[in-house]
Design a protein around this motif. Structure first.
Motif, PDB file in Angstrom:
ATOM      1  N   GLU A 105       0.837  -1.296   0.057  1.00 29.27           N
ATOM      2  CA  GLU A 105       0.027   0.137  -0.246  1.00 29.27           C
ATOM      3  C   GLU A 105       1.044   1.372   0.093  1.00 29.27           C
ATOM      4  O   GLU A 105       0.450   2.230  -0.560  1.00 29.27           O
ATOM      5  CB  GLU A 105      -0.792  -0.040   1.033  1.00 29.27           C
ATOM      6  N   CYS A 106       2.168   1.205   0.601  1.00 29.05           N
ATOM      7  CA  CYS A 106       3.001   2.368   0.625  1.00 29.05           C
ATOM      8  C   CYS A 106       3.500   2.694  -0.863  1.00 29.05           C
ATOM      9  O   CYS A 106       3.545   3.747  -1.212  1.00 29.05           O
ATOM     10  CB  CYS A 106       4.018   2.183   1.643  1.00 29.05           C
ATOM     11  N   LEU A 107       4.036   1.383  -1.452  1.00 32.03           N
ATOM     12  CA  LEU A 107       4.423   1.937  -2.706  1.00 32.03           C
ATOM     13  C   LEU A 107       3.141   2.321  -3.680  1.00 32.03           C
ATOM     14  O   LEU A 107       3.401   3.191  -4.597  1.00 32.03           O
ATOM     15  CB  LEU A 107       4.820   0.297  -3.371  1.00 32.03           C
ATOM     16  N   ARG A 108       2.082   1.751  -3.509  1.00 39.47           N
ATOM     17  CA  ARG A 108       1.008   2.299  -4.521  1.00 39.47           C
ATOM     18  C   ARG A 108       0.476   3.765  -4.249  1.00 39.47           C
ATOM     19  O   ARG A 108       0.433   4.545  -5.258  1.00 39.47           O
ATOM     20  CB  ARG A 108      -0.479   1.717  -4.129  1.00 39.47           C
ATOM     21  N   LEU A 109       0.749   4.095  -2.964  1.00 37.89           N
ATOM     22  CA  LEU A 109       0.437   5.554  -2.589  1.00 37.89           C
ATOM     23  C   LEU A 109       1.485   6.671  -3.298  1.00 37.89           C
ATOM     24  O   LEU A 109       1.540   7.518  -3.635  1.00 37.89           O
ATOM     25  CB  LEU A 109       0.077   5.682  -0.937  1.00 37.89           C
ATOM     26  N   LEU A 110       2.806   5.944  -2.965  1.00 34.19           N
ATOM     27  CA  LEU A 110       4.240   6.725  -3.618  1.00 34.19           C
ATOM     28  C   LEU A 110       4.027   6.724  -4.955  1.00 34.19           C
ATOM     29  O   LEU A 110       4.320   7.848  -5.545  1.00 34.19           O
ATOM     30  CB  LEU A 110       5.373   5.837  -3.068  1.00 34.19           C
ATOM     31  N   TYR A 166       9.498  14.020  -7.959  1.00 35.38           N
ATOM     32  CA  TYR A 166       9.937  12.701  -7.795  1.00 35.38           C
ATOM     33  C   TYR A 166       9.223  11.787  -8.746  1.00 35.38           C
ATOM     34  O   TYR A 166       7.898  12.026  -9.283  1.00 35.38           O
ATOM     35  CB  TYR A 166      10.194  12.170  -6.640  1.00 35.38           C
ATOM     36  N   ARG A 167       9.594  10.589  -8.991  1.00 41.28           N
ATOM     37  CA  ARG A 167       8.787   9.282  -9.711  1.00 41.28           C
ATOM     38  C   ARG A 167       9.234   8.257  -9.040  1.00 41.28           C
ATOM     39  O   ARG A 167      10.220   7.931  -8.370  1.00 41.28           O
ATOM     40  CB  ARG A 167       8.958   9.202 -11.295  1.00 41.28           C
ATOM     41  N   LEU A 168       8.293   7.379  -8.928  1.00 45.07           N
ATOM     42  CA  LEU A 168       8.616   5.891  -8.126  1.00 45.07           C
ATOM     43  C   LEU A 168       9.138   5.050  -9.559  1.00 45.07           C
ATOM     44  O   LEU A 168       8.160   4.870 -10.325  1.00 45.07           O
ATOM     45  CB  LEU A 168       7.479   5.406  -7.621  1.00 45.07           C
ATOM     46  N   PHE A 179      14.730  11.602  -8.386  1.00 46.74           N
ATOM     47  CA  PHE A 179      14.554  12.770  -8.510  1.00 46.74           C
ATOM     48  C   PHE A 179      15.907  13.071  -9.194  1.00 46.74           C
ATOM     49  O   PHE A 179      16.945  12.516  -9.415  1.00 46.74           O
ATOM     50  CB  PHE A 179      14.350  13.267  -7.314  1.00 46.74           C
ATOM     51  N   ARG A 180      15.877  14.419  -9.681  1.00 41.07           N
ATOM     52  CA  ARG A 180      16.817  15.146 -10.274  1.00 41.07           C
ATOM     53  C   ARG A 180      17.039  16.472  -9.712  1.00 41.07           C
ATOM     54  O   ARG A 180      16.159  17.163  -9.216  1.00 41.07           O
ATOM     55  CB  ARG A 180      16.588  15.314 -11.752  1.00 41.07           C
TER      56      ARG A 180
END
Length: 149
Positions: free
Chosen positions: A29-34, A57-59, A66-67
């Motif tokens: 669920e944490c990854l889904r939200l990120l 950022y992007r997952l 991130f850059r």
């Protein structure tokens, strides 16, 4: 009665009259939200003091990407350092929301093939000139909470 008992009664009453619960989130669920977020905070140490900077950022899988611009304190501070990354979303009016916090050892992505893949996924940086360094944070530890009815 002890303070602990009074606190327990207060919490039980708040739930009974529409209070909110904090719900621990699992890794999935944490990854889904990120994956739904765009802006987060990198938490790191700078000159032996805690610091945080907001980044777009992007997952990518289980890594935050991130850059940042060349010569920035963020680029220098995070290379091969253990850092934190936090994203949250809060609905003040409804008193609901979530927060996810990850920890990992950041590194600069330098492989040309990987950089090209990430650039194609990311497109234009939010801030001009902030694309000199591409940083990845593999999320070794991940935790989150949701505030809801």
């Amino acid at each position: 009665m002890t303070d602990h008992v009074h606190e327990t009664e207060r919490i039980d009453r708040s739930r009974a009259v529409g209070g909110r619960d904090l719900i621990e989130l699992d890794r999935r669920e944490c990854l889904r939200l990120l994956a739904t977020g765009v802006i987060g905070r990198v938490v790191f140490t700078h000159s032996a003091l805690p610091d945080a900077q907001t980044v777009a950022y992007r997952l990518d899988g289980e890594e935050i990407i991130f850059r940042t611009r060349g010569g920035s304190k963020l680029a220098a501070a995070v290379r091969h350092a253990v850092v934190g990354f936090q994203v949250d979303e809060v609905d003040i009016e409804n008193r609901t929301g979530w927060s996810v916090f990850g920890i990992g050892e950041a590194y600069e992505v330098v492989d040309p093939v990987r950089l090209k893949e990430l650039a194609e996924l990311d497109g234009d940086p939010w801030v001009r000139g902030h694309d000199a360094h591409t940083i990845s944070i593999p999320l070794q530890l991940l935790s989150g909470r949701r505030l809801g009815p």
